[in-house]
Write a protein that holds these residues in place. Structure first.
Motif, short mmCIF file in Angstrom:
data_model
loop_
_atom_site.label_atom_id
_atom_site.label_comp_id
_atom_site.label_asym_id
_atom_site.label_seq_id
_atom_site.Cartn_x
_atom_site.Cartn_y
_atom_site.Cartn_z
N ILE A 1 13.22 -4.41 24.71
CA ILE A 1 13.72 -5.58 25.45
C ILE A 1 15.05 -6.06 24.87
CG2 ILE A 1 13.27 -8.00 26.04
CD1 ILE A 1 11.42 -6.11 27.53
N TYR A 2 15.09 -6.24 23.52
CA TYR A 2 16.32 -6.79 22.92
C TYR A 2 17.45 -5.78 22.92
CZ TYR A 2 14.12 -11.12 21.74
OH TYR A 2 13.51 -12.34 21.83
N GLY B 1 3.47 -0.16 19.25
CA GLY B 1 3.98 -0.44 20.59
C GLY B 1 4.45 -1.87 20.76
N GLY B 2 3.77 -2.82 20.12
CA GLY B 2 4.20 -4.22 20.22
C GLY B 2 5.60 -4.40 19.70
N ILE C 1 -1.19 3.07 18.54
CA ILE C 1 -0.11 3.13 19.54
C ILE C 1 0.30 1.71 19.91
CG2 ILE C 1 0.43 3.70 21.95
CD1 ILE C 1 -1.29 6.20 21.65
N LEU C 2 -0.69 0.81 20.07
CA LEU C 2 -0.39 -0.56 20.48
C LEU C 2 0.16 -1.37 19.31
CD1 LEU C 2 -3.41 -1.05 22.84
CD2 LEU C 2 -1.01 -0.86 23.47
N ALA D 1 -5.34 5.06 19.45
CA ALA D 1 -4.93 4.24 20.60
C ALA D 1 -4.56 2.83 20.13
CB ALA D 1 -6.05 4.19 21.64
N THR E 1 8.10 -2.55 21.97
CA THR E 1 8.39 -3.31 23.20
C THR E 1 9.48 -4.34 22.92
OG1 THR E 1 6.10 -3.03 23.89
CG2 THR E 1 7.39 -4.69 25.06
#
Lengths: 205, 93
Positions: free
Chosen positions: A37-38, A29-30, A25-26, A22, A33
């Motif tokens: 966005i870009y 994931g950072g 994943i982050l 988990a 993300t």
């Protein structure tokens, strides 16, 4: 005795491993993300960047990684079948070999990228690109994500080789079953990360 | 856990399914454009990840608590992506 029985020990190990995954994943994931966005903001430039990659190399490498996950699943299957240490070792070595193949193909790909001047900051020659700065950002993401993934694979290959070596011990299968299973969870997770990186980087150009 | 291990036939069928999905994602990327291509690529990736998680990572035989931890990481990721996207979407730039 730390645990009441083998079942409870297995449960604790699986729970701990998933908690670690988990956080992983982050970790990925950072960066993902930021990429999402870009990519949304600089859609054209990121698509142009994706077109510079080699989808066939990416596809072949995805197939290699899926095969390695199957080999790892077979190693876990053998570990759950008591007393077949040679079979466990064979499938673990096959997994490591396929993993190493993936890394080698990636290295070849990076070399091609270098010759095409697609390395941000170090060797960046964007003369043919229409949005060079924004596409450079795509390549920052591309290299950061794929290198981070490759580091995870290298660590996995290292541990796989250690565990494969440990199967030589006669008492291996009974107590190390959980070790192989947890190693399997990690390896499959790294596979899943690539399952998402592949379409995001190569296919949505 | 130990007494009902996943049969090799199931593992092999999973591998075949993953390869078919991989081929499908390449075909879809050739035939579709724009948002449809992205949606198809991500939908196929989710299907592959579910197969790996459910069969290879054995979530189908894991305890409810283990599954909860597995899903929690994805839930936190969802919060991060959605709230970050909301911020960018409402900046009026």
């Amino acid at each position: 005795m730390q645990f009441d029985d083998a079942e409870q020990q297995h449960e604790a190990a699986a729970l701990g491993m998933w908690a670690f995954l988990a956080t992983e994943i982050l970790f990925f994931g950072g960066v993902l993300t930021g990429f999402v966005i870009y990519r949304h903001r600089y859609l054209e430039a990121f698509a142009e960047g994706g077109k510079e990659l080699w989808p066939w190399i990416g596809t072949a490498n995805t197939a290699v990684l899926l095969l390695s996950s199957f080999a790892m699943a077979m190693a876990v299957h053998e570990a759950e079948t008591q007393g077949r240490r040679k079979h466990i070792a064979r499938y673990l070595l096959l997994t490591a070999l396929l993993g190493a193949t993936f890394i080698c193909v990636k290295a070849v790909e990076y070399t091609i990228d270098w010759h095409e001047g697609l390395i941000p900051s170090l060797n960046w020659h964007p003369e043919h690109l229409s949005h060079p700065d924004q596409t450079q950002m795509f390549f920052f993401f591309y290299f950061f994500l794929t290198i981070l993934h490759a580091i995870h694979m290298t660590a996995g290959i290292g541990v796989i080789l250690i565990v494969a070596w440990q199967t030589r011990r006669p008492d291996f299968s009974s107590e190390k079953k959980t070790t192989v299973e947890m190693l399997g969870l990690y390896w499959h997770f790294v596979d899943v990360v690539w399952i998402f990186l592949f379409p995001l980087l190569y296919l949505t150009a | 856990m130990t007494e009902h291990k996943t049969p090799t036939s199931t593992l092999f069928a999973t591998l075949i399914a993953l390869m078919v999905l991989l081929a499908l994602s390449v075909v879809a990327s050739k035939m579709l454009q724009g948002a449809a291509a992205t949606t198809a690529a991500l939908a196929i990736a989710v299907a592959k990840a579910l197969l790996v998680g459910w069969i290879f990572m054995d979530l189908r035989r894991s305890s409810p608590l283990t599954r909860l931890i597995a899903v929690s990481g994805l839930f936190w990721l969802l919060i991060m992506v959605v709230l970050t996207a909301m911020d960018f979407a409402t900046r009026g730039m």
